[in-house]
Design a protein around this motif. Sequence first.
Motif, PDB file in Angstrom:
ATOM      1  N   LEU A 339       2.359   1.329   0.766  1.00 24.84           N
ATOM      2  CA  LEU A 339       3.328   0.262   0.581  1.00 24.84           C
ATOM      3  C   LEU A 339       4.068   0.438  -0.734  1.00 24.84           C
ATOM      4  N   LYS A 340       5.400   0.628  -0.636  1.00 24.77           N
ATOM      5  CA  LYS A 340       6.207   0.813  -1.837  1.00 24.77           C
ATOM      6  C   LYS A 340       6.818  -0.496  -2.320  1.00 24.77           C
ATOM      7  N   SER A 341       7.427  -1.261  -1.401  1.00 28.45           N
ATOM      8  CA  SER A 341       8.051  -2.529  -1.797  1.00 28.45           C
ATOM      9  C   SER A 341       8.264  -3.411  -0.582  1.00 28.45           C
ATOM     10  N   VAL A 342       8.437  -4.697  -0.850  1.00 24.83           N
ATOM     11  CA  VAL A 342       8.794  -5.676   0.180  1.00 24.83           C
ATOM     12  C   VAL A 342       9.934  -6.503  -0.375  1.00 24.83           C
ATOM     13  N   THR A 343      11.057  -6.524   0.331  1.00 24.20           N
ATOM     14  CA  THR A 343      12.228  -7.271  -0.133  1.00 24.20           C
ATOM     15  C   THR A 343      12.734  -8.203   0.964  1.00 24.20           C
ATOM     16  N   GLY A 347      17.599  -9.169  -0.665  1.00 23.27           N
ATOM     17  CA  GLY A 347      17.335  -8.066  -1.573  1.00 23.27           C
ATOM     18  C   GLY A 347      16.405  -8.407  -2.718  1.00 23.27           C
ATOM     19  N   LEU A 348      15.759  -9.560  -2.651  1.00 25.63           N
ATOM     20  CA  LEU A 348      14.854  -9.994  -3.708  1.00 25.63           C
ATOM     21  C   LEU A 348      13.416  -9.584  -3.398  1.00 25.63           C
ATOM     22  N   PRO A 349      12.624  -9.286  -4.413  1.00 23.09           N
ATOM     23  CA  PRO A 349      11.212  -8.942  -4.170  1.00 23.09           C
ATOM     24  C   PRO A 349      10.496 -10.077  -3.444  1.00 23.09           C
ATOM     25  N   ALA A 350       9.759  -9.725  -2.396  1.00 22.88           N
ATOM     26  CA  ALA A 350       9.063 -10.729  -1.600  1.00 22.88           C
ATOM     27  C   ALA A 350       7.546 -10.580  -1.670  1.00 22.88           C
ATOM     28  N   ALA A 351       7.069  -9.617  -2.450  1.00 18.84           N
ATOM     29  CA  ALA A 351       5.625  -9.424  -2.616  1.00 18.84           C
ATOM     30  C   ALA A 351       5.390  -8.647  -3.897  1.00 18.84           C
ATOM     31  N   ILE A 352       4.232  -8.866  -4.484  1.00 18.89           N
ATOM     32  CA  ILE A 352       3.843  -8.136  -5.689  1.00 18.89           C
ATOM     33  C   ILE A 352       3.030  -6.914  -5.272  1.00 18.89           C
ATOM     34  N   ILE A 353       3.515  -5.727  -5.616  1.00 18.76           N
ATOM     35  CA  ILE A 353       2.837  -4.488  -5.261  1.00 18.76           C
ATOM     36  C   ILE A 353       2.146  -3.937  -6.505  1.00 18.76           C
ATOM     37  N   SER A 354       0.866  -3.680  -6.401  1.00 19.39           N
ATOM     38  CA  SER A 354       0.120  -3.153  -7.541  1.00 19.39           C
ATOM     39  C   SER A 354      -0.701  -1.947  -7.098  1.00 19.39           C
ATOM     40  N   SER A 355      -1.066  -1.122  -8.051  1.00 25.60           N
ATOM     41  CA  SER A 355      -1.893   0.045  -7.749  1.00 25.60           C
ATOM     42  C   SER A 355      -3.155  -0.016  -8.599  1.00 25.60           C
ATOM     43  N   SER A 356      -4.205   0.593  -8.097  1.00 26.99           N
ATOM     44  CA  SER A 356      -5.477   0.578  -8.803  1.00 26.99           C
ATOM     45  C   SER A 356      -5.941   2.011  -9.068  1.00 26.99           C
ATOM     46  N   ASP A 357      -6.858   2.145  -9.998  1.00 24.87           N
ATOM     47  CA  ASP A 357      -7.401   3.455 -10.332  1.00 24.87           C
ATOM     48  C   ASP A 357      -8.649   3.732  -9.502  1.00 24.87           C
ATOM     49  N   VAL A 358      -8.908   5.006  -9.299  1.00 28.64           N
ATOM     50  CA  VAL A 358     -10.137   5.428  -8.634  1.00 28.64           C
ATOM     51  C   VAL A 358     -10.724   6.568  -9.456  1.00 28.64           C
TER      52      VAL A 358
END
Length: 453
Positions: A339-343, A347-358
């Motif tokens: 998941l890269k983005s949700v707009t 054209g406005l951001p509709a979700a917060i996308i975050s990544s985690s470490d492994v």
Amino acid sequence: MKKLRVRTWFVLFFALLLTAGMCILVGMYFVQGSQWAAFSANSHLYTNGRIATGSVTDRNGILLYDGETGDYAEDKTIRTATLHAVGDEYGNIMSGAKLLFRQYMASYDPITGVGTGGNRVALTIDAELNAAAYKALDGRSGTVAVYNYATGEILCMVSSPAFDPYDSEAVLAAVNEGDHRYDGVYLNHFLSATFTPGSTFKVVTTAAAIDKLNALEDFSFTCTGSIDIGGTTITCPSVHGEVDLKDALANSCNCAYAQLALELGGETLEQYAKSAGLLDPVKVNGLSSAAGSYTVTNAAGYLGWSGVGQYNDLVNPCAELVLMGCIAGEGSAKNPTLLKSVTSDLGLPAAIISSSDVSIGWKASTCREIKALMRNNVTDHYGQSQFGDLAVCAKSGTAEVGSDAAPHAWFVGFIDDPDHPYAFVVLVENGGWGSTVAGGIAAQVLNQLCAED
């Protein structure tokens, strides 16, 4: 008076209980409302079982699926190559965005409810890169995947066999009739399957040998083409002569690695396989990959084969990919994501996308030493010329899966370059020789990807 006081306390208690329940319900509504709205029985979002809102694109904006019209990508090869990332018409592919990200596709707001236009879900994959990988597989079963180990973004995720999603009805009928051309067609081979790893598992044995046996300094072995261990004959494809650890890995010497396995023991190999993340599922946007397995045995011959990547060893390609990213990152990397983005339609951001470490449980120094050995594999054995100027570090695998079947062909690794932080895995089921068959596919995909950067 006493009865009145008791009743008052009861009323207050139940009032507090009701208030607490309402607070929990409101909290769940705001947190999980989008998932409730995306429930398959919601007629506002679905038409004949098909999600009828939102859209799915690749990272570059190429339309992969339009929920309102039911249309897929214009290009047939892209439609087929991205099938397991997008999903089929009937929801048989569980890894597809149509199921995995349906709560994001719905234009949902906790105040106004479900909107009509839906959101645009942008995947991390590059549709044209996926098409190139699918063509390179050339109709063979298997998987090709590439991800950015610095960001976690999966750029390529191809699973074969696949089909044009516009042919979903015909394929479903063929599957129900037992047509073997479509065996495993709904299974995402990258996420949801396990395979005998063959010599790619030697990376695990190498890590254990470096740490436990000081094998970079102390190991020496003379390969005569075969070795008898506990009455079991372990063979090499050729006679390698005297080898150290570096030569043994570059030549993928089964005899040398069987000897290392015998010295290390099954418990140690299992420990290193687990700390490498190969025995546990990988979480990708809430979807768990298949878990691998390693069987500890006291039978010397079987133990020898297990250190080579045979016997009962099984790994999942996604877990292999993450391991490669963590070796490149000297012990850690980003967890893979689709998941890269949700707009919104505005054209406005509709979700917060975050990544985690492994992280894996290997020392940074061990990862650096393995990285150097894998780089030597390419320059000394596989051939740097097919990768151009890319600093590719890799290990091939030719996994035997039965006397009557051709072996699985593997090629796994990464580019050791901050400008091209990509890890990759290629598996061609019953494809033959790993370094040539799977390695050739990896070269095509990596060269195209890095030419675009």
